[in-house]
Design a protein around this motif. Structure first.
Motif, mmCIF file in Angstrom:
data_model
loop_
_atom_site.group_PDB
_atom_site.id
_atom_site.type_symbol
_atom_site.label_atom_id
_atom_site.label_comp_id
_atom_site.label_asym_id
_atom_site.label_seq_id
_atom_site.Cartn_x
_atom_site.Cartn_y
_atom_site.Cartn_z
ATOM 1 N N GLU A 295 1.047 -1.285 -0.067
ATOM 2 C CA GLU A 295 0.376 0.275 -0.392
ATOM 3 C C GLU A 295 0.993 1.201 -0.617
ATOM 4 O OE1 GLU A 295 -2.355 -0.651 3.219
ATOM 5 O OE2 GLU A 295 -3.633 -1.784 2.536
ATOM 6 N N ALA A 296 1.774 1.536 0.729
ATOM 7 C CA ALA A 296 3.046 2.335 0.862
ATOM 8 C C ALA A 296 3.375 2.702 -0.820
ATOM 9 C CB ALA A 296 3.445 2.181 1.744
ATOM 10 N N ALA A 297 4.542 1.815 -0.883
ATOM 11 C CA ALA A 297 4.967 1.480 -1.756
ATOM 12 C C ALA A 297 3.884 1.738 -2.948
ATOM 13 C CB ALA A 297 5.205 0.243 -2.599
ATOM 14 N N ALA A 298 2.140 1.992 -3.233
ATOM 15 C CA ALA A 298 1.453 2.104 -4.545
ATOM 16 C C ALA A 298 1.470 3.877 -3.878
ATOM 17 C CB ALA A 298 0.091 1.360 -4.218
ATOM 18 N N VAL B 105 9.690 4.459 4.598
ATOM 19 C CA VAL B 105 11.188 4.040 4.018
ATOM 20 C C VAL B 105 10.156 3.310 2.434
ATOM 21 C CG1 VAL B 105 12.557 1.964 4.101
ATOM 22 C CG2 VAL B 105 12.288 3.481 5.784
ATOM 23 N N TRP B 106 9.106 2.481 2.457
ATOM 24 C CA TRP B 106 8.164 1.818 1.912
ATOM 25 C C TRP B 106 8.124 2.872 0.684
ATOM 26 C CZ3 TRP B 106 5.463 -0.457 6.116
ATOM 27 C CH2 TRP B 106 5.993 -1.387 6.793
ATOM 28 N N ARG B 107 7.350 3.666 1.244
ATOM 29 C CA ARG B 107 6.999 5.359 0.060
ATOM 30 C C ARG B 107 7.843 5.132 -0.476
ATOM 31 N NH1 ARG B 107 4.526 8.371 4.291
ATOM 32 N NH2 ARG B 107 2.513 7.767 4.014
ATOM 33 N N LEU C 82 13.607 -8.012 0.534
ATOM 34 C CA LEU C 82 13.109 -8.609 0.415
ATOM 35 C C LEU C 82 11.933 -7.581 0.710
ATOM 36 C CD1 LEU C 82 11.431 -11.416 0.602
ATOM 37 C CD2 LEU C 82 11.710 -11.593 3.280
ATOM 38 N N GLU C 83 11.533 -6.332 1.330
ATOM 39 C CA GLU C 83 10.938 -4.778 1.429
ATOM 40 C C GLU C 83 10.536 -4.708 0.507
ATOM 41 O OE1 GLU C 83 11.262 -2.539 4.387
ATOM 42 O OE2 GLU C 83 10.531 -3.767 5.972
ATOM 43 N N ALA C 84 11.858 -4.595 -0.795
ATOM 44 C CA ALA C 84 12.074 -3.822 -2.417
ATOM 45 C C ALA C 84 11.130 -5.390 -2.950
ATOM 46 C CB ALA C 84 13.158 -3.744 -2.586
ATOM 47 N N MET C 85 10.920 -6.188 -2.847
ATOM 48 C CA MET C 85 10.158 -7.305 -3.944
ATOM 49 C C MET C 85 9.028 -7.314 -3.056
ATOM 50 S SD MET C 85 13.208 -10.428 -3.534
ATOM 51 C CE MET C 85 12.029 -11.414 -4.218
ATOM 52 N N ALA C 86 8.852 -6.423 -2.412
ATOM 53 C CA ALA C 86 7.619 -6.710 -1.480
ATOM 54 C C ALA C 86 6.605 -5.232 -2.030
ATOM 55 C CB ALA C 86 6.796 -6.393 -0.340
ATOM 56 N N ALA C 87 7.507 -4.455 -2.456
ATOM 57 C CA ALA C 87 6.936 -3.629 -2.690
ATOM 58 C C ALA C 87 6.675 -3.480 -4.837
ATOM 59 C CB ALA C 87 8.454 -1.875 -2.467
ATOM 60 N N GLY C 88 7.286 -3.804 -5.140
ATOM 61 C CA GLY C 88 7.112 -4.973 -6.957
ATOM 62 C C GLY C 88 8.249 -4.014 -7.249
#
Length: 389
Positions: free
Chosen positions: A193-196, A277-279, A301-307
């Motif tokens: 959600e944050a990455a989006a 960070v995720w944004r 791993l978090e970067a992968m979840a962020a796409g």
């Protein structure tokens, strides 16, 4: 008869999140919340100033005031390890059904092992890395002492866990028994959600997040950015995080012409929240992890979840190959500036490839949600308590 609810669990480590934002303390923080959501009471013990309730069922227990964990050379401080061992000797273990500790920084392990044995409490040691001869590269002349400490403490604990198969295989040669792998987890939905939201903003196409330590080889990444195609406009790389190597890295970036007249690298420092960070990850296209040593790989791993596909550098001391399959979730390259620069240029020129790997990375990361990790950890804890009963 042991029930499936209501355990009192101690997670023991020197750092407490969010005062410190390294991988182990972040893992402990998130695991504690996920275990509490399953009905357990979790105490996080470490260096801190005052007790806090971090979430329902999760409290911190300061062992001593926070102090420097690294020496002037950017290495782990032996003095801090001694302070942690002293805290392990003082802490009241009576309220806890089970005690879990990270292997780092080692000196607390024999203290907790002896005290748990006297009280008949299961003691679980989670190994985030096993260095072996890497100590020689890290420390130089004094390495045999620290390698011996690591080797001797490898046998401690009622049960040993590892966050990667690389660490588990090394540990099994010392314990002569199977070591169960339970990886760290991530908050997949919140990251997505944050990455989006971040994807709606413009940012540098490349991103790194983590502590700024020499072994992370950010200098290698800066050298690579300096060699990338000059035709690419604007900043190319966002560096998230802080650490003892920051001043040296900023000086290097300046000497490479990456800060002026047209900035190619932006040092963002430590961001206020994980959501920030995720944004920032969401605003990028590719995550880069050049580290020489990774026991797991929370940032990738978090970067992968962020796409984001992940580009990482080869190293015998890195477990990233367990997370990132080259050509599927990202790319692997030699740990040389020219090779890394060519790899990044090639990937940025292939938006279809980025999209394909981003989707595969997002699907793969979903397997590491904290709810799954907490359930696996709970099963281990309950099995040990059932055996003791």
């Amino acid at each position: 008869m042991m029930t499936r609810r209501g355990l009192s669990i101690l997670l023991f480590y020197d750092c407490l999140y969010p005062q410190s934002v390294g991988g182990v303390e972040h893992r402990n923080h998130e695991l504690a919340k996920a275990l509490a959501a399953r009905g357990h009471r979790v105490t996080l013990a470490g260096f801190g100033d005052a007790p806090q309730e971090l979430a329902p069922g999760v409290v911190t227990l300061p062992l001593a005031p926070a102090g420097p964990l690294y020496s002037a050379a950017g290495k782990r401080s032996t003095g801090a390890a001694v302070r942690l061992a002293a805290g392990a000797a003082r802490i009241d273990l009576r309220p806890f059904d089970i005690v879990e500790a990270a292997n780092i920084p080692y000196l607390h392990l024999p203290v907790l092992a002896a005290r748990c044995r006297l009280r008949g409490k299961p003691f679980v040691v989670t190994w985030h890395e096993y260095w072996g001869r890497y100590w020689q590269q890290y420390l130089g002349a004094t390495w045999p002492v620290y390698a011996a400490i690591e080797r001797l403490t490898a046998s401690l604990g009622t049960r040993a866990l590892a966050v990667s198969h690389l660490t588990a295989s090394r540990l099994e040669t010392r314990r002569h028994q199977e070591v169960l792998v339970i990886p760290a987890g991530i908050r997949t939905r919140q990251i997505s959600e944050a990455a989006a939201t971040g994807a709606l903003e413009s940012g540098p196409p490349l991103v790194y997040a983590g502590r700024l330590l020499r072994e992370k080889r950010i200098d290698l990444l800066l050298e690579a950015v300096a060699r990338m195609s000059p035709a690419r406009p604007g900043p190319l790389l966002a560096v998230i995080g802080d650490g003892p190597d920051r001043e040296r890295l900023q000086e290097l970036a300046g000497s490479l012409g990456l800060l002026a007249p047209t900035p190619r690298v932006t040092f963002l420092g430590r961001l206020a929240t994980a959501t920030d960070v995720w944004r920032t990850l969401g605003a990028a296209s590719v995550a880069v992890q050049p580290s020489s040593r990774e026991g797991f790989g929370m940032f990738p791993l978090e970067a992968m979840a962020a796409g984001l596909p992940v580009v990482y550098c080869e190293s015998s001391e890195s477990a990233l190959g367990e997370l990132v399959e080259p050509g599927v979730h990202g790319l692997r390259t030699a740990a040389q500036p020219e090779a890394l620069a060519a790899c990044l240029d090639r990937l940025l020129d292939d938006p279809a490839g980025i999209n394909r790997m981003a989707e595969a990375a997002r699907r793969h990361a979903a397997r590491y949600d904290w709810t799954t990790v907490a359930a696996d950890t709970e099963r281990v804890f309950l099995s040990l308590l059932s055996t003791d009963s």
